[in-house]
Design a protein around this motif. Structure first.
Motif, PDB file in Angstrom:
ATOM      1  N   THR A 164       0.843  -1.213   0.000  1.00 54.76           N
ATOM      2  CA  THR A 164       0.000   0.000   0.000  1.00 54.76           C
ATOM      3  C   THR A 164       0.872   1.256   0.000  1.00 54.76           C
ATOM      4  N   THR A 165       2.013   1.190   0.695  1.00 54.45           N
ATOM      5  CA  THR A 165       2.969   2.317   0.666  1.00 54.45           C
ATOM      6  C   THR A 165       3.355   2.637  -0.776  1.00 54.45           C
ATOM      7  N   LEU A 166       3.667   1.580  -1.535  1.00 53.71           N
ATOM      8  CA  LEU A 166       4.060   1.784  -2.939  1.00 53.71           C
ATOM      9  C   LEU A 166       2.912   2.360  -3.757  1.00 53.71           C
ATOM     10  N   PHE A 167       1.694   1.839  -3.545  1.00 55.81           N
ATOM     11  CA  PHE A 167       0.530   2.344  -4.290  1.00 55.81           C
ATOM     12  C   PHE A 167       0.311   3.829  -3.988  1.00 55.81           C
ATOM     13  N   CYS A 168       0.486   4.204  -2.707  1.00 57.25           N
ATOM     14  CA  CYS A 168       0.306   5.614  -2.319  1.00 57.25           C
ATOM     15  C   CYS A 168       1.368   6.498  -2.982  1.00 57.25           C
ATOM     16  N   ILE A 169       2.604   6.007  -2.986  1.00 56.88           N
ATOM     17  CA  ILE A 169       3.692   6.775  -3.616  1.00 56.88           C
ATOM     18  C   ILE A 169       3.383   6.973  -5.101  1.00 56.88           C
ATOM     19  N   ASN A 170       2.925   5.906  -5.761  1.00 56.64           N
ATOM     20  CA  ASN A 170       2.538   6.015  -7.184  1.00 56.64           C
ATOM     21  C   ASN A 170       1.525   7.131  -7.386  1.00 56.64           C
ATOM     22  N   ALA A 171       0.515   7.153  -6.496  1.00 59.96           N
ATOM     23  CA  ALA A 171      -0.577   8.116  -6.646  1.00 59.96           C
ATOM     24  C   ALA A 171      -0.153   9.536  -6.267  1.00 59.96           C
ATOM     25  N   LEU A 172       0.724   9.642  -5.242  1.00 61.40           N
ATOM     26  CA  LEU A 172       1.049  10.967  -4.692  1.00 61.40           C
ATOM     27  C   LEU A 172       2.194  11.683  -5.411  1.00 61.40           C
ATOM     28  N   SER A 173       3.044  10.936  -6.091  1.00 58.35           N
ATOM     29  CA  SER A 173       4.276  11.539  -6.627  1.00 58.35           C
ATOM     30  C   SER A 173       4.009  12.758  -7.495  1.00 58.35           C
ATOM     31  N   GLU A 174       3.053  12.637  -8.401  1.00 59.66           N
ATOM     32  CA  GLU A 174       2.792  13.751  -9.321  1.00 59.66           C
ATOM     33  C   GLU A 174       2.249  14.964  -8.576  1.00 59.66           C
ATOM     34  N   ALA A 175       1.290  14.698  -7.635  1.00 60.49           N
ATOM     35  CA  ALA A 175       0.677  15.811  -6.889  1.00 60.49           C
ATOM     36  C   ALA A 175       1.699  16.481  -5.967  1.00 60.49           C
ATOM     37  N   CYS A 176       2.627  15.692  -5.418  1.00 61.85           N
ATOM     38  CA  CYS A 176       3.616  16.253  -4.476  1.00 61.85           C
ATOM     39  C   CYS A 176       4.782  16.953  -5.176  1.00 61.85           C
ATOM     40  N   GLY A 177       5.070  16.522  -6.411  1.00 59.62           N
ATOM     41  CA  GLY A 177       6.130  17.189  -7.178  1.00 59.62           C
ATOM     42  C   GLY A 177       7.491  16.555  -6.988  1.00 59.62           C
ATOM     43  N   GLN A 178       8.469  17.081  -7.772  1.00 61.54           N
ATOM     44  CA  GLN A 178       9.791  16.456  -7.875  1.00 61.54           C
ATOM     45  C   GLN A 178      10.568  16.455  -6.561  1.00 61.54           C
ATOM     46  N   GLU A 179      10.570  17.575  -5.865  1.00 64.88           N
ATOM     47  CA  GLU A 179      11.430  17.688  -4.679  1.00 64.88           C
ATOM     48  C   GLU A 179      11.043  16.679  -3.599  1.00 64.88           C
ATOM     49  N   ILE A 180       9.743  16.633  -3.270  1.00 64.66           N
ATOM     50  CA  ILE A 180       9.279  15.717  -2.201  1.00 64.66           C
ATOM     51  C   ILE A 180       9.457  14.259  -2.645  1.00 64.66           C
ATOM     52  N   THR A 181       9.158  13.997  -3.921  1.00 69.69           N
ATOM     53  CA  THR A 181       9.277  12.628  -4.431  1.00 69.69           C
ATOM     54  C   THR A 181      10.728  12.157  -4.361  1.00 69.69           C
ATOM     55  N   THR A 182      11.646  13.015  -4.816  1.00 72.19           N
ATOM     56  CA  THR A 182      13.072  12.629  -4.863  1.00 72.19           C
ATOM     57  C   THR A 182      13.664  12.519  -3.452  1.00 72.19           C
ATOM     58  N   LYS A 183      13.354  13.488  -2.601  1.00 74.78           N
ATOM     59  CA  LYS A 183      13.995  13.587  -1.293  1.00 74.78           C
ATOM     60  C   LYS A 183      13.418  12.583  -0.281  1.00 74.78           C
ATOM     61  N   HIS A 184      12.075  12.405  -0.308  1.00 73.08           N
ATOM     62  CA  HIS A 184      11.427  11.602   0.744  1.00 73.08           C
ATOM     63  C   HIS A 184      10.929  10.235   0.270  1.00 73.08           C
ATOM     64  N   ASP A 227      14.400  13.749 -11.601  1.00 74.70           N
ATOM     65  CA  ASP A 227      15.368  14.367 -12.519  1.00 74.70           C
ATOM     66  C   ASP A 227      16.264  13.283 -13.119  1.00 74.70           C
ATOM     67  N   SER A 228      16.934  13.578 -14.228  1.00 74.47           N
ATOM     68  CA  SER A 228      17.704  12.574 -14.970  1.00 74.47           C
ATOM     69  C   SER A 228      18.873  12.028 -14.148  1.00 74.47           C
ATOM     70  N   ASN A 229      19.439  12.859 -13.291  1.00 67.34           N
ATOM     71  CA  ASN A 229      20.567  12.418 -12.469  1.00 67.34           C
ATOM     72  C   ASN A 229      20.144  11.299 -11.511  1.00 67.34           C
ATOM     73  N   SER A 230      18.997  11.500 -10.851  1.00 66.01           N
ATOM     74  CA  SER A 230      18.478  10.473  -9.922  1.00 66.01           C
ATOM     75  C   SER A 230      18.150   9.188 -10.675  1.00 66.01           C
ATOM     76  N   LEU A 231      17.603   9.348 -11.878  1.00 68.45           N
ATOM     77  CA  LEU A 231      17.258   8.166 -12.682  1.00 68.45           C
ATOM     78  C   LEU A 231      18.504   7.338 -12.978  1.00 68.45           C
ATOM     79  N   GLN A 232      19.564   8.006 -13.384  1.00 67.02           N
ATOM     80  CA  GLN A 232      20.781   7.295 -13.794  1.00 67.02           C
ATOM     81  C   GLN A 232      21.557   6.735 -12.596  1.00 67.02           C
ATOM     82  N   THR A 233      21.699   7.540 -11.554  1.00 66.09           N
ATOM     83  CA  THR A 233      22.581   7.129 -10.449  1.00 66.09           C
ATOM     84  C   THR A 233      21.879   6.281  -9.382  1.00 66.09           C
ATOM     85  N   GLU A 234      20.557   6.466  -9.222  1.00 61.88           N
ATOM     86  CA  GLU A 234      19.858   5.741  -8.139  1.00 61.88           C
ATOM     87  C   GLU A 234      18.876   4.692  -8.658  1.00 61.88           C
TER      88      GLU A 234
END
Length: 597
Positions: A508-528, A560-567
């Motif tokens: 359920t954590t993963l499902f919530c992240i899927n749903a929330l990522s766009e609404a929360c935006g890049q910074e919160i998604t990447t950092k938290h 961002d592309s850096n997170s995609l490639q390195t993480e």
């Protein structure tokens, strides 16, 4: 016997395109019902191959002669023939379609007859006035005077489509036939005539409405069969709209009053169900004098079905009252009845009232709502029936506009909590769907203090549909209250579930992240969010790991592309080498979609 298939088979050697048509025609005669049905559904293909002349001279006679089949085949045939005008040569030859449709209009099965009548009505408009009198009107007469009641019931649906376009002599004959059917010995025929009375009245000249239709209406409304009487009530709406105001009192109202007090609850139910339409049709004066007392009686009816139908119309009825006396009529005559219905013994009555009662607040204004309606709302919020509480909560926006939600909030909370924990999962699901609306009306402070914990509890409900709806609910709340609120209030709790011993809750954590990522935006998604997803790639349960791959694919476009490639890329490559086949598959799909290869 229809020899076209043999002719086509003989010519099929020279023209391969004819062979499938020959097969279709043979299937029309096959013993297998499904094959016949398939062929009927492709009838237009056969007709196109044959051409208009052979369709008229061979296909239609064949179809007319073989109308003794399974109901589903006949139903398909009746529907097809309604679209056949161009396939027989256009409007000039449309009358060729009448013989098979006439036969279909007399069969025993009701749905087949109804579909044949629908097709006849459709093609009637394509007849010229001359063809209508020469071909169509004689068909209507034959059906109207047929020996079997089936043909006479079908005739009832055809009078209104041909009446406006025929000569005055033929019009007189049509009116006479309709009169005969209204007094037919068979109740089914009178029922069919009553159901078409309003429609027929609309195409008649006003003088004939007064001289013919009113007497028929009065007779049908007094019929010994309640199934006929209730259909006459339906016709009353159309008739009332056609007559001048001064004629309504003498010609319609005596019959309507009688129907509102009919001994059969089914007739009274129909009056209640059509009340708003009747109200508009008869106008404000008759409404004040006649319909207000009639409506009161229906709200107090001894049958719960009638009370429920009337309760459903309370808001509409009040809205349509004349403005100069609206408030007085509601406060004096309607509100006392409504107060009784709030504690009705039948839950369907209470539920019907709860779905409309909030709408009265906008009509009565702030002071009356606080003094008279608020106690009723509060009583309904404590009702033992979940549907009643749910219907009140789902219409809160009406009250919010008039008095603000604070007046209700203290009583609202226990009702919401009870519904949120109701044993029936569909009730829990319904309250989740109203949560974003409630949140917007109650405000962020009240929501955080009282309702936030409920929303989080739903995420670990034992029913998957509830967990799924709760996830969607969080997204809507973030859209309403913003990303900063999400970061402080929602995200920490969601991410905390990643360590839950139950793997379903971790998912359920993963499902919530899927749903929330766009609404929360890049910074919160990447950092938290991203670190938690990456950490879960080591989960012992394969279902969790392949959902990690799906989550990374979902949130990838936000990163961002850096997170995609390195993480993200290293983790997906690790999952692509997983021992579990599903984990491998979803990891490879994510790599390919995110173009990380």
């Amino acid at each position: 016997c229809f020899g076209t298939s043999e002719v086509l088979m003989a010519g099929a050697d020279g023209d391969d395109s004819l062979y499938p048509i020959a097969v279709l025609i043979d299937e029309l005669r096959n013993e297998d019902v499904q094959l016949r049905l398939n062929s009927i559904k492709k009838l237009s293909t056969i007709a196109l191959a044959l051409g208009v002349e052979r369709t008229r001279t061979e296909l239609l006679p064949f179809l007319t002669d073989t109308i003794y089949d399974e109901d589903e085949v006949l139903l398909a045939l009746a529907e097809q023939l309604g679209n056949f005008t161009m396939l027989v040569g256009g409007p000039e030859y449309v009358h060729c379609l009448l013989p098979p449709l006439e036969s279909l209009a007399t069969v025993e099965e009701t749905v087949v007859r109804d579909k044949a009548v629908e097709s006849l009505r459709k093609i009637s408009h394509e007849h010229s006035p001359v063809d209508l009198e020469v071909h169509f009107e004689p068909l209507v007469k034959r059906l109207a005077s047929g020996d079997w009641f089936t043909s006479r019931t079908s005739a009832c649906g055809l009078f209104s489509v041909c009446y406006p376009r025929v000569s005055s002599t033929v019009k007189a004959e049509i009116r006479q036939h309709f009169r005969n059917l209204c007094s037919d010995d068979t109740p089914m025929v009178r029922r069919a005539a009553a159901s078409k009375l309003g429609e027929f009245a609309k195409v008649l000249e006003l003088d004939y409405v007064k001289s013919d239709i009113i007497s028929l209406f009065t007779a049908l409304a007094s019929d010994e069969q309640d199934s006929v009487r209730l259909l006459a009530v339906e016709a009353c709406v159309s008739i009332a709209t056609l007559l001048p105001q001064e004629d309504l009192e003498t010609l319609v109202m005596p019959t309507l009053r009688q129907a509102a007090e009919d001994k059969s609850w089914r007739v009274r139910y129909m009056v209640a169900d059509k009340f708003s339409e009747l109200q508009k049709a008869v106008g404000p004066e008759i409404t004040k004098n006649d319909l207000v007392p009639a409506f009161q009686n229906l709200l107090k009816d001894c049958e719960a079905e009638v009370r429920a139908a009337a309760a459903n119309k309370v808001k509409e009825f009040c809205e349509n009252l004349p403005e100069d006396s609206r408030e007085t009529i509601i406060m004096t005559h309607i509100l006392p009845c409504v107060k009784e219905l709030v504690s009705d013994t039948n839950q369907h009555v209470k539920s019907a009232l709860a779905s409309v009662i909030m709408g009265l607040s906008t009509i009565l204004g702030k002071d009356n709502t606080i003094e008279h309606l608020l106690p009723l709302f509060l009583a309904q919020l404590k009702d033992e029936c979940p549907e009643v509480r749910l219907n009140i909560i789902s219409n809160l926006d009406c009250v919010n506009e008039v008095i603000g939600i604070r007046q209700l909030s203290q009583s609202l909370l226990p009702a919401i909590v009870e519904l949120a924990e109701d044993a029936k999962w569909r009730v829990r699901l319904a309250i989740i769907e109203y949560m974003p609306l409630l949140a917007g009306q109650l405000g962020v402070e009240f929501f955080d203090e009282k309702l936030n914990s409920l929303c989080m509890a739903w995420l670990v409900d034992h029913v998957y549909a509830i967990r799924e709806a709760a996830t969607c609910n969080l997204t809507k709340l973030v859209e309403k209250f913003g990303a900063e609120w999400a970061q402080n209030t929602i995200v920490p709790k969601v991410l905390g579930m990643a360590n839950d011993p139950n793997y379903l809750h971790r998912m359920t954590t993963l499902f919530c992240i899927n749903a929330l990522s766009e609404a929360c935006g890049q910074e919160i998604t990447t950092k938290h969010m991203l670190p938690v997803v990456l950490k879960m790639s080591n989960d012992q349960v394969a279902n969790v790991r392949f959902n990690v791959a799906k989550s990374l694919q979902k949130i990838g476009p936000v990163l961002d592309s850096n997170s995609l490639q390195t993480e993200v890329k290293p983790v997906l490559e690790k999952l692509a080498a997983d021992q579990d086949i599903d984990v491998k598959y979803f990891a490879q799909e994510a790599i390919s979609v995110l173009a990380l290869a």
